[in-house]
Design an enzyme around this catalytic site. Sequence first.
Site, PDB file in Angstrom:
ATOM      1  N   LYS A  19     -13.501  -3.852   2.626  1.00 54.04           N
ATOM      2  CA  LYS A  19     -14.381  -2.692   2.403  1.00 54.04           C
ATOM      3  C   LYS A  19     -15.868  -2.991   2.611  1.00 54.04           C
ATOM      4  CE  LYS A  19     -11.439  -0.083  -0.776  1.00 54.04           C
ATOM      5  NZ  LYS A  19     -11.460   0.675  -2.029  1.00 54.04           N
ATOM      6  N   SER A  72       0.815  -1.224   0.000  1.00 48.38           N
ATOM      7  CA  SER A  72       0.000   0.000   0.000  1.00 48.38           C
ATOM      8  C   SER A  72       0.845   1.269   0.000  1.00 48.38           C
ATOM      9  CB  SER A  72      -0.904   0.015   1.237  1.00 48.38           C
ATOM     10  OG  SER A  72      -1.558   1.261   1.332  1.00 48.38           O
ATOM     11  N   ALA A 127     -17.441  -2.527 -13.923  1.00 49.81           N
ATOM     12  CA  ALA A 127     -18.593  -2.388 -13.012  1.00 49.81           C
ATOM     13  C   ALA A 127     -18.254  -2.936 -11.635  1.00 49.81           C
ATOM     14  CB  ALA A 127     -19.805  -3.103 -13.605  1.00 49.81           C
ATOM     15  N   GLY A 128     -16.968  -2.898 -11.270  1.00 52.41           N
ATOM     16  CA  GLY A 128     -16.540  -3.359  -9.951  1.00 52.41           C
ATOM     17  C   GLY A 128     -16.682  -2.253  -8.914  1.00 52.41           C
ATOM     18  N   TYR A 141      -2.628   3.165 -11.456  1.00 52.61           N
ATOM     19  CA  TYR A 141      -1.442   4.027 -11.334  1.00 52.61           C
ATOM     20  C   TYR A 141      -0.141   3.227 -11.366  1.00 52.61           C
ATOM     21  CZ  TYR A 141      -2.066   2.691  -6.476  1.00 52.61           C
ATOM     22  OH  TYR A 141      -2.245   1.968  -5.323  1.00 52.61           O
ATOM     23  N   SER A 182      -0.606   4.065   0.940  1.00 52.70           N
ATOM     24  CA  SER A 182      -1.282   4.966   1.886  1.00 52.70           C
ATOM     25  C   SER A 182      -0.350   5.478   2.992  1.00 52.70           C
ATOM     26  CB  SER A 182      -2.501   4.285   2.507  1.00 52.70           C
ATOM     27  OG  SER A 182      -3.468   4.083   1.518  1.00 52.70           O
ATOM     28  N   ASP A 201     -13.873   7.477  -2.170  1.00 48.42           N
ATOM     29  CA  ASP A 201     -13.470   7.284  -3.573  1.00 48.42           C
ATOM     30  C   ASP A 201     -14.223   8.203  -4.539  1.00 48.42           C
ATOM     31  OD1 ASP A 201     -11.491   5.419  -3.130  1.00 48.42           O
ATOM     32  OD2 ASP A 201     -12.824   3.695  -3.358  1.00 48.42           O
TER      33      ASP A 201
HETATM   34  P1  NAP Z   1     -13.003  -5.150  -9.081  1.00 48.11           P
HETATM   35  O1  NAP Z   1     -14.145  -4.823  -8.178  1.00 48.11           O
HETATM   36  O2  NAP Z   1     -12.356  -6.491  -8.995  1.00 48.11           O
HETATM   37  O3  NAP Z   1     -13.522  -4.955 -10.603  1.00 48.11           O
HETATM   38  C1  NAP Z   1     -12.711  -5.318 -11.685  1.00 48.11           C
HETATM   39  C2  NAP Z   1     -13.361  -4.878 -12.989  1.00 48.11           C
HETATM   40  O4  NAP Z   1     -12.459  -5.203 -14.060  1.00 48.11           O
HETATM   41  C3  NAP Z   1     -14.682  -5.592 -13.287  1.00 48.11           C
HETATM   42  O5  NAP Z   1     -15.552  -4.713 -13.973  1.00 48.11           O
HETATM   43  C4  NAP Z   1     -14.215  -6.729 -14.216  1.00 48.11           C
HETATM   44  O6  NAP Z   1     -15.220  -7.171 -15.102  1.00 48.11           O
HETATM   45  C5  NAP Z   1     -13.152  -6.004 -15.023  1.00 48.11           C
HETATM   46  N1  NAP Z   1     -12.216  -6.948 -15.637  1.00 48.11           N
HETATM   47  C6  NAP Z   1     -11.262  -7.694 -15.026  1.00 48.11           C
HETATM   48  N2  NAP Z   1     -10.600  -8.459 -15.926  1.00 48.11           N
HETATM   49  C7  NAP Z   1     -11.180  -8.191 -17.138  1.00 48.11           C
HETATM   50  C8  NAP Z   1     -10.937  -8.667 -18.464  1.00 48.11           C
HETATM   51  N3  NAP Z   1      -9.990  -9.561 -18.721  1.00 48.11           N
HETATM   52  N4  NAP Z   1     -11.698  -8.161 -19.475  1.00 48.11           N
HETATM   53  C9  NAP Z   1     -12.684  -7.246 -19.217  1.00 48.11           C
HETATM   54  N5  NAP Z   1     -12.952  -6.757 -17.983  1.00 48.11           N
HETATM   55  C10 NAP Z   1     -12.206  -7.229 -16.959  1.00 48.11           C
HETATM   56  O7  NAP Z   1     -11.827  -4.101  -8.928  1.00 48.11           O
HETATM   57  P2  NAP Z   1     -11.915  -2.560  -8.446  1.00 48.11           P
HETATM   58  O8  NAP Z   1     -11.675  -2.487  -7.006  1.00 48.11           O
HETATM   59  O9  NAP Z   1     -13.152  -1.947  -9.017  1.00 48.11           O
HETATM   60  O10 NAP Z   1     -10.614  -1.958  -9.162  1.00 48.11           O
HETATM   61  C11 NAP Z   1     -10.574  -1.784 -10.571  1.00 48.11           C
HETATM   62  C12 NAP Z   1      -9.279  -1.066 -10.964  1.00 48.11           C
HETATM   63  O11 NAP Z   1      -9.272   0.248 -10.419  1.00 48.11           O
HETATM   64  C13 NAP Z   1      -8.019  -1.766 -10.463  1.00 48.11           C
HETATM   65  O12 NAP Z   1      -7.032  -1.703 -11.478  1.00 48.11           O
HETATM   66  C14 NAP Z   1      -7.597  -0.937  -9.282  1.00 48.11           C
HETATM   67  O13 NAP Z   1      -6.212  -0.924  -9.072  1.00 48.11           O
HETATM   68  C15 NAP Z   1      -8.063   0.456  -9.713  1.00 48.11           C
HETATM   69  N6  NAP Z   1      -8.323   1.323  -8.556  1.00 48.11           N
HETATM   70  C16 NAP Z   1      -7.555   2.424  -8.403  1.00 48.11           C
HETATM   71  C17 NAP Z   1      -7.782   3.265  -7.335  1.00 48.11           C
HETATM   72  C18 NAP Z   1      -6.937   4.496  -7.170  1.00 48.11           C
HETATM   73  O14 NAP Z   1      -6.840   5.013  -6.058  1.00 48.11           O
HETATM   74  N7  NAP Z   1      -6.346   5.000  -8.222  1.00 48.11           N
HETATM   75  C19 NAP Z   1      -8.804   2.986  -6.409  1.00 48.11           C
HETATM   76  C20 NAP Z   1      -9.582   1.842  -6.599  1.00 48.11           C
HETATM   77  C21 NAP Z   1      -9.326   1.014  -7.675  1.00 48.11           C
HETATM   78  P3  NAP Z   1     -16.220  -8.388 -14.681  1.00 48.11           P
HETATM   79  O15 NAP Z   1     -17.286  -7.777 -13.840  1.00 48.11           O
HETATM   80  O16 NAP Z   1     -16.697  -8.896 -15.982  1.00 48.11           O
HETATM   81  O17 NAP Z   1     -15.368  -9.377 -13.923  1.00 48.11           O
END
Ligand code: NAP
Length: 287
Positions: free
Chosen positions: A73, A22, A134-135, A230, A24, A109
């Site tokens: 979370k 992390s 849509a995560g 990032y 953070s 967020d």
């Molecule tokens: P998550 O809940 O696991 O969601 C992952 C998403 O990616 C889902 O929509 C998933 O689709 C999609 N996905 C994964 N593999 C895929 C593939 N091969 N083809 C198409 N879609 C795919 O994760 P999250 O927490 O939302 O995080 C998502 C991203 O945001 C991560 O890279 C994370 O590091 C980044 N993030 C950054 C910050 C920041 O502070 N900058 C904060 C939070 C998250 P399905 O629903 O079809 O599985």
Amino acid sequence: MRVNLENTTRKLCVIGDPVLHSKSPLIQNTMLEALKLDYIYLCQPVAPAQLAPFLHAAALLGYRGLNATMPHKQALLPLMDTLGEDARRFGAVNTVCIRDGRFFGYNTDGVGFLRALAANGTSPKGLRVTVLGAGGAAKAVALKLAQEGAVRVTVCNRTAERAALLCALDEQGVLRPAGFDIETLRREARQTDLLINCTSLGMHGTQGQFDDVTFLDELPAGTPVYDLIYAPPETKLLAEAAKRGLPAYNGLGLLVHQAVCSLELFTETSIAFSAVQQALQGVLGGP
Ligand code: NAP
């Protein structure tokens, strides 16, 4: 890092499993030092089964608050005495304040992403937004943009059911689900003022990657492209967007601004980003 500890120093931490990667602690300790606030921010691995006992231990030990990352979370929701509106709407807590032994759960967020957008001169009002994914991250971003005046937010996701479930949370009818196939992405891109990748495609340590980015060719000239990732700092999506002359921004903005929002909640003060920006740039190289 040199730390000056006083007997009065207040404690904060980030919990997760895993959590040692992390950023953070680096971000928060840098801000605390820049603002001369008498707090220390630690990194604390907590296994899922230990979440509830850890919270009570943290309260006993006098912690003022904590941030939570995967997998805590959602599990924090029922453990809170009070939930902030965004934590309740997004179904996830990333910031816990401990005040007089009571737990207050927040989610920073959505507001963090709005601040990151604003720092680049963008307001969501009146925009047609395409969100990829849509995560958990997509949920916070899409619902917040809808709340803040985006006229349409299209949620393109590989798993159709997940996009539909997310869009059903929006009472205003701004969110609509769509597919993730290249024809759909190309069609949606033509009617997009802001594109945000909230999938993990292209993230360090994961397998997936965008194999076809030709939907970027369909975006109107000047459309900003955000990637919440990032690490690496420039994903394939962002490199391809930049090649096409589109403004391209990585996830450092969200990372930093959601951390500022958390620190505001912990300290019950408001923080001018300009007061911490230079120190953060020194340790992170941006935003
Ligand atoms: P998550 O809940 O696991 O969601 C992952 C998403 O990616 C889902 O929509 C998933 O689709 C999609 N996905 C994964 N593999 C895929 C593939 N091969 N083809 C198409 N879609 C795919 O994760 P999250 O927490 O939302 O995080 C998502 C991203 O945001 C991560 O890279 C994370 O590091 C980044 N993030 C950054 C910050 C920041 O502070 N900058 C904060 C939070 C998250 P399905 O629903 O079809 O599985």
